[in-house]
Design an enzyme around this catalytic site. Structure first.
Site, PDB file in Angstrom:
ATOM      1  N   ASP A  81       0.830  -1.203   0.000  1.00  0.00           N
ATOM      2  CA  ASP A  81       0.000   0.000   0.000  1.00  0.00           C
ATOM      3  C   ASP A  81       0.864   1.251   0.000  1.00  0.00           C
ATOM      4  O   ASP A  81       2.072   1.176   0.184  1.00  0.00           O
ATOM      5  CB  ASP A  81      -0.936  -0.001   1.227  1.00  0.00           C
ATOM      6  CG  ASP A  81      -0.226  -0.400   2.514  1.00  0.00           C
ATOM      7  OD1 ASP A  81       1.013  -0.387   2.543  1.00  0.00           O
ATOM      8  OD2 ASP A  81      -0.911  -0.719   3.498  1.00  0.00           O
ATOM      9  N   HIS A 115      -7.082  -4.567  10.414  1.00  0.00           N
ATOM     10  CA  HIS A 115      -6.820  -4.339   8.987  1.00  0.00           C
ATOM     11  C   HIS A 115      -5.545  -5.040   8.531  1.00  0.00           C
ATOM     12  O   HIS A 115      -4.639  -5.288   9.323  1.00  0.00           O
ATOM     13  CB  HIS A 115      -6.823  -2.848   8.629  1.00  0.00           C
ATOM     14  CG  HIS A 115      -5.626  -2.046   9.052  1.00  0.00           C
ATOM     15  ND1 HIS A 115      -5.731  -0.812   9.649  1.00  0.00           N
ATOM     16  CD2 HIS A 115      -4.300  -2.276   8.927  1.00  0.00           C
ATOM     17  CE1 HIS A 115      -4.531  -0.334   9.869  1.00  0.00           C
ATOM     18  NE2 HIS A 115      -3.638  -1.199   9.453  1.00  0.00           N
ATOM     19  N   GLU A 132      -9.422  -1.652   5.631  1.00  0.00           N
ATOM     20  CA  GLU A 132     -10.060  -1.351   6.913  1.00  0.00           C
ATOM     21  C   GLU A 132     -11.324  -2.195   7.078  1.00  0.00           C
ATOM     22  O   GLU A 132     -11.812  -2.798   6.102  1.00  0.00           O
ATOM     23  CB  GLU A 132     -10.430   0.142   6.940  1.00  0.00           C
ATOM     24  CG  GLU A 132      -9.244   1.090   6.780  1.00  0.00           C
ATOM     25  CD  GLU A 132      -8.392   1.222   8.039  1.00  0.00           C
ATOM     26  OE1 GLU A 132      -8.384   0.297   8.888  1.00  0.00           O
ATOM     27  OE2 GLU A 132      -7.713   2.250   8.172  1.00  0.00           O
ATOM     28  N   ASN A 137      -7.271  -2.604  14.503  1.00  0.00           N
ATOM     29  CA  ASN A 137      -8.683  -2.853  14.164  1.00  0.00           C
ATOM     30  C   ASN A 137      -8.856  -4.035  13.208  1.00  0.00           C
ATOM     31  O   ASN A 137      -9.912  -4.206  12.607  1.00  0.00           O
ATOM     32  CB  ASN A 137      -9.322  -1.590  13.558  1.00  0.00           C
ATOM     33  CG  ASN A 137      -8.665  -1.184  12.245  1.00  0.00           C
ATOM     34  OD1 ASN A 137      -7.737  -1.845  11.777  1.00  0.00           O
ATOM     35  ND2 ASN A 137      -9.140  -0.101  11.649  1.00  0.00           N
TER      36      ASN A 137
END
Ligand code: GLP
Length: 248
Positions: free
Chosen positions: A64, A135, A140, A133
């Site tokens: 990313d 990811h 996400e 979280n």
């Protein structure tokens, strides 16, 4: 998913680097998918120390990149991959693919990135970290199993967690270009690294909740070759059943 629990971050780095060098020795590593962030840093340091030129002709594919950051910005993932992985291992810039998130047309940049990875023969071994979280990459919560490389909006928690890599929290970009879940799942094998108590709940959802977009890392349960290496703090919320599958 196989699990290996190690004592601490230093041990995580040693085991991570060993897995990568072993894949290379087995002739199973031409394209290495690389995660950024704090977790794989010890693995990359160990690799730099031990590789001794053995990875110089491996190609790298990043997961990313932040949208809008110039590639040479100190917080960009292009800079991270160059400084921490490519340069120490002697991999030339033309063998490093990072989604080009400065592009005007992000959709075209995403398609080009996927094409580059395909042209290189696909990712043999994908290193992953995990967000607090759940990811992976910048997929996400809400990211579906069929998602491909695309522009995404970062969760506030992710921006806060990553603020430590920037001069001020406001500087953290709000968007990124990330490989999708389905893109990541095409890697032939996956090494997921987790360290520290902040990751304990995320790792438990990844390994123990039914796969769902609520915890994107849980999609990895559907991949046939995933090794999770976690330190004790990150493994603290795993059930006895997961721990009983320990290989070491
Ligand atoms: C970022 C990256 C992920 C990484 C995650 C965890 O958001 N896009 O690839 O796994 O952070 O980072 P860290 O290892 O620093 O906790």
């Amino acid at each position: 998913m196989h699990l290996e629990v190690v004592a601490d971050d230093a041990a995580l780095g040693r085991v991570g680097a060993e897995r990568i060098l072993q894949a290379r020795a087995d002739g199973a590593l031409q394209v290495l998918g690389v995660a950024t962030g704090g977790t794989p840093a010890s693995t990359y340091r160990e690799l730099a120390r031990r590789a001794d030129g053995r990875l110089a002709d491996v190609r790298l594919a990043a997961l990313d990149e932040y949208v809008g950051l110039p590639a040479d910005h100190p917080g960009s993932y292009t800079t991270f991959v160059r400084r921490n992985i490519a340069e120490p291992l002697g991999i030339p810039p033309e063998h490093v693919a990072v989604p080009r998130a400065t592009a005007h047309d992000l959709e075209a940049a995403a398609a080009l990135f996927e094409q580059q990875v395909r042209d290189a023969g696909g990712v043999d071994l994908q290193i992953l970290g995990i967000g607090a979280n759940g990811h992976i990459g910048f997929n996400e919560p809400g990211s579906q199993a069929d998602s491909r490389t695309r522009a995404v909006t970062l969760a506030e928690r992710t921006r806060q967690d990553n603020a430590r890599f920037f001069d001020s929290p406001d500087e953290v970009p709000r968007e990124a270009l990330t490989q999708g879940i389905s893109t990541i799942m095409q890697a032939r094998s996956i090494l997921l690294l987790a360290s520290g108590s902040r990751k304990a709940d995320a790792l438990a959802c990844a390994m123990e909740q039914p796969p769902s977009a609520d915890c994107p890392a849980s999609w990895l349960q559907r991949h046939p070759h995933v090794l999770v290496v976690a330190d004790r703090a990150a493994a603290a919320a795993l059930s006895r059943q997961s721990l009983s599958s320990l290989r070491a």
